[in-house]
Scaffold this active site. Structure first.
Site, PDB file in Angstrom:
ATOM      1  CD1 TRP A 102     -27.702  13.495  -6.583  1.00 26.43           C
ATOM      2  CD2 TRP A 102     -27.073  11.229  -5.260  1.00 26.43           C
ATOM      3  NE1 TRP A 102     -28.328  12.623  -6.792  1.00 26.43           N
ATOM      4  CE2 TRP A 102     -28.235  11.255  -5.992  1.00 26.43           C
ATOM      5  CE3 TRP A 102     -26.630  10.492  -4.695  1.00 26.43           C
ATOM      6  CZ2 TRP A 102     -29.015  10.086  -6.457  1.00 26.43           C
ATOM      7  CZ3 TRP A 102     -27.461   9.105  -4.836  1.00 26.43           C
ATOM      8  CH2 TRP A 102     -28.530   8.900  -5.696  1.00 26.43           C
ATOM      9  CG  ASP A 172     -20.349  11.304  -6.383  1.00 24.39           C
ATOM     10  OD1 ASP A 172     -20.334  10.922  -7.605  1.00 24.39           O
ATOM     11  OD2 ASP A 172     -21.673  11.343  -5.915  1.00 24.39           O
ATOM     12  CE  LYS A 196     -26.163   9.817 -11.972  1.00 24.60           C
ATOM     13  NZ  LYS A 196     -27.537   9.755 -12.007  1.00 24.60           N
TER      14      LYS A 196
END
Lengths: 360, 360
Positions: A102, A172, A196
């Protein structure tokens, strides 16, 4: 049919109590004779709900008053690009610390918007531990430092907030927000896709310090400007109203279950149980440095990839869902976000033990 | 408590059958032992649903095979900026035909991305009719021509697709998509926020001709590129999965209710009933040119604005919701999208007649 224990990495399991409440009021919400999806985002009912959700998040995370909280669209991926658009000039340097896939994607999307400098990466050791802090090549004049506190795919987590001096730290937190207490004041900007630990896909929460808001340029479309969103209560366009509502229900659920500190205690217990079993099994294996193992995402492999298909089929039949690992890694992955009860992890360990016995 | 007739301009009423189905399967969807919100967007169950939704939309609108259909985030407002980013160079001219407030907003957001030229505007007559076609100042070399087939706020609609020659025609169909048959082949790009005739807020549908996709520049973040989204099945990031699912249910509902032609028949009957009553009432008034009156959004005023509060209070008590007009216009507005049954319009007219009698 009944609900299984859902180990999906995201979109991920929601607390069942939240889904039941959303279900109960899906056609008639809060006395308004309509669904929450059917009312104006500028009406008093929606606005009151939206403000309550923000207040609950502020309380859960102890967000200081010099930060704005935005409820936006586009997911973390869009904000990979939108963050530099807002808090850096194109010719400025921004430092990226990469500890997984990511982080690499954040680098790619930011590329056209700012001079990206990869200050450190753990790619050479297949991201099995974050790059050590003393190897980071940071510029004290960088617009910001970006990192990914928890990497969902390889299951690597920073256990502490890195010290980067006076340069704004941007994180993030998509896969670990609200999973343990975080000192927000150490950050310039925190962002997280909702799918999530917050709610459903299609919503992203941005927590941004006011001095960074002031950097938003005037010559970009308003819809991309954090400052404009902040000045308009995230109602510059029609927000994802159902997603916002659902996140509010999740915030209430966290509060009613003891808050973020209690989530952290439960998450640690779940992670300890699963990693403890894996390490002692002599059958399953997790490659991540024990000091950096994610409390949210637990990848593991079987001794022989030929067994994967049977493991997935049998675990699914046992009501243990979505254990297939990411294609970049293979094997299995169990994501154990806030909504996963310890009973689910226990059921997984019981299954894994039985499977190992039968196939060992 | 029970559901009322909801005249909200958007987010707007959904078909009750759609909400009931979403409610029934909110915890256990389609045999997967989880909510549709809790499963991976890359899993076979979600992908099958997503492809079915696209196929249904293609069938409903007879979308030619040389068009891609994208399910994105950001609402129409983000795409005001993202369209020029994708299909024009910054130094190119794009022609905008403005027939209301949303067209004006499209101009503002596009401003930083392309040389916007307002080719025509009906601002001088308070947008009570679209600018006549023969007054449009179009450049045959413009990157595209943009217009708003239905303006939600003032209730002004183009009854036909304007001929703009070989320049690609771009249309914001947010408030009238699927409300009547449209020849997609006349357009370069059609886009629509979902929260009126498609589903819930937080999803935008973009229908784009392949030759325009080829214009997407390579030097922008991938997440903003229509070509990248098209190449990745709108799964470049995690999409609004619940919104996508809900839109699929609405497409099925339209199909099962006779398709877009039948929607058009019903919408015309509803509009005729409401405008017919207003015009004959001698009490209520709609200022729009009868040849351009929106079949979706019907603004009207009372003879004395002092009566507005009583009208709103009493209509709400009668189960007629969200009739307050937009703040730019005042008075009332009844939005009568596909999901509004003719019984709702009849109930509204009955109430209006009674209110006029008591206050005339």
């Amino acid at each position: 049919m009944s609900r299984g224990y859902n180990f999906s990495a995201g979109p991920a399991a929601l607390p069942e109590a939240v889904l039941r409440r959303a279900q109960a009021e899906l056609l008639e919400w809060d006395g308004v004779s309509a669904s929450v999806m059917e009312v104006s985002h500028r009406g008093k009912d929606f606005m009151a709900m939206a403000q309550r959700a923000e207040a609950d998040l502020r309380s859960l995370m102890t967000i200081p008053s010099n930060y704005h909280v935005l409820f936006l669209q586009g997911g973390a991926t869009q904000h990979f690009a939108q963050i530099p658009m807002n808090i850096a000039r194109r010719d400025e340097r921004a430092d990226y610390v990469v500890s997984g896939d990511w982080g690499e994607k954040a680098v790619r999307e930011a590329g056209p918007m700012v001079k990206v400098h990869v200050a450190a990466t753990s790619a050479a050791n297949a991201h099995t531990a974050p790059p050590p802090r003393d190897t980071w090549d940071l510029d004290p004049h960088a617009a910001y430092v970006h990192y990914t506190p928890n990497e969902t795919i390889r299951g690597v987590e920073f256990m502490d907030v890195p010290d980067v001096g006076d340069v704004p730290l941007v994180a993030d937190f998509s896969s670990s927000i609200l999973s343990h207490p975080v000192d927000v004041s150490k950050f310039g900007l925190i962002y997280a896709g909702a799918q999530k630990n917050i709610g459903a896909a299609g919503l992203v929460v941005v927590i941004v310090r006011d001095d960074l808001l002031a950097r938003s340029p005037k010559d970009i479309p308003k819809i991309f400007s954090y400052a404009e969103h902040a000045a308009n209560g995230s109602l510059l366009n029609t927000p994802n109203t159902f997603g916002w509502y659902l996140s509010g229900l999740v915030f209430e659920w966290i509060r009613d279950n003891g808050g973020v500190a209690e989530m952290a205690r439960r998450n640690q217990a779940k992670a300890d149980m699963l990693y403890g079993y894996i390490d002692g099994s002599g059958f399953y294996r997790n490659p991540v440095d024990p000091a950096a193992r994610s409390r949210m995402n637990v990848p593991f492999t079987l001794p022989d990839a030929q067994l994967d298909a049977a493991f997935l089929r049998e675990s699914h039949d046992a009501g243990l869902l979505a254990l297939k690992g990411h294609k970049l890694v293979g094997g299995m992955r169990a994501s154990i976000y806030n909504a996963m009860p310890i009973e689910g992890v226990r059921a997984l360990v019981d299954f894994m033990r039985d499977f190992a016995r039968r196939n060992g």
